[in-house]
Design an enzyme around this catalytic site. Structure first.
Site, PDB file in Angstrom:
ATOM      1  N   ARG A  63       0.859  -1.184   0.000  1.00 17.09           N
ATOM      2  CA  ARG A  63       0.000   0.000   0.000  1.00 17.09           C
ATOM      3  C   ARG A  63       0.893   1.231   0.000  1.00 17.09           C
ATOM      4  O   ARG A  63       1.989   1.212   0.552  1.00 17.09           O
ATOM      5  CB  ARG A  63      -0.874  -0.032   1.250  1.00 17.09           C
ATOM      6  N   ASN A  96      -0.372  -0.455  13.400  1.00 20.58           N
ATOM      7  CA  ASN A  96       0.171  -1.423  12.453  1.00 20.58           C
ATOM      8  C   ASN A  96       1.418  -2.066  13.050  1.00 20.58           C
ATOM      9  O   ASN A  96       2.367  -1.358  13.384  1.00 20.58           O
ATOM     10  CB  ASN A  96       0.600  -0.717  11.152  1.00 20.58           C
ATOM     11  N   ASP A 127       5.053  -4.274   6.657  1.00 18.07           N
ATOM     12  CA  ASP A 127       3.828  -4.500   7.423  1.00 18.07           C
ATOM     13  C   ASP A 127       3.763  -5.978   7.819  1.00 18.07           C
ATOM     14  O   ASP A 127       3.849  -6.850   6.952  1.00 18.07           O
ATOM     15  CB  ASP A 127       2.624  -4.122   6.556  1.00 18.07           C
ATOM     16  N   ASP A 179       1.142  -7.554   9.243  1.00 21.94           N
ATOM     17  CA  ASP A 179      -0.220  -8.078   9.238  1.00 21.94           C
ATOM     18  C   ASP A 179      -1.059  -7.737  10.469  1.00 21.94           C
ATOM     19  O   ASP A 179      -2.161  -7.224  10.327  1.00 21.94           O
ATOM     20  CB  ASP A 179      -0.242  -9.607   9.040  1.00 21.94           C
ATOM     21  N   ASP A 205      -6.677  -9.198  12.197  1.00 22.31           N
ATOM     22  CA  ASP A 205      -5.912  -9.842  11.120  1.00 22.31           C
ATOM     23  C   ASP A 205      -5.004 -10.984  11.574  1.00 22.31           C
ATOM     24  O   ASP A 205      -3.952 -11.230  10.981  1.00 22.31           O
ATOM     25  CB  ASP A 205      -5.107  -8.807  10.326  1.00 22.31           C
TER      26      ASP A 205
END
Length: 192
Positions: A23, A87, A103, A105, A120
């Protein structure tokens, strides 16, 4: 590491452990760059997803990047108060005015009343196998989650509503007018 200063525009790229861009955020604004954190402002920032889909952030936000911890925290100003999105991620690096991090997850969503939820877990379990996360990374992520949970309970650092509100007030009163003025002057020069 680049020396970013208040009012600079930066890109943000989140990667997955395998090195693929996950992203990206365009035109985040540097609010502060101190010994503990790099703090960004997001206001109507265009976000691009892995599949190419683009969308614009709905609410203003302050984004804290710790210089030593394995997480970053987005403080979002909602109609009913401040929500936080944590995050789990590697420490960031800066290249060509782009903040880059991996990242991992797992996320923690924190509500205005400081209640929270871990998100997540399925993604984390799938990716730790698919991307071969080391045991050291797995242990570090879970350790950081415990640290974050305690900071949330204590309303410490970026989880202190008053601190976040004072940062936003400073941005609106001191930094944003300078950016708007500079952009207006630039548009006028181009139009002449």
């Amino acid at each position: 590491m680049e020396n970013l200063k208040k009012g600079d525009f930066v890109l943000v790229h989140a990667y997955k452990h395998n090195g693929s861009v996950y992203r990206s955020w365009e035109r985040s604004i540097v609010f502060e760059n101190n010994s503990d954190n790099l703090i960004l402002i997001n206001e109507e920032v265009v976000v691009t997803e892995l599949n190419g889909r683009k969308w614009k952030t709905n609410e203003p936000a302050i984004w804290f990047f710790s210089k030593k911890d394995w997480y970053n925290v987005i403080c979002m100003f909602k109609e009913w108060g401040i929500n936080y999105y944590c995050n789990m991620a590697s420490p960031y690096i800066i290249e060509d005015k782009t903040i880059k991090y991996v990242d991992y997850d797992l996320d923690i969503k924190v509500f205005n009343d400081n209640s929270f939820r871990i998100l997540d877990l399925k993604d984390f379990n799938r990716n730790r196998i698919n991307f071969s996360y080391s045991q050291e990374i797995i242990n570090r992520i879970w350790s950081e989650i415990e640290t974050l949970k305690e900071k949330i309970r204590q309303k410490e650092g970026c989880f202190n509503h008053d601190l976040v509100k004072s940062h936003w007030k400073e941005f609106v009163e001191q930094i944003k007018p300078k950016i708007v003025k500079l952009e207006t002057e630039t548009e006028t020069e181009i139009g002449e």
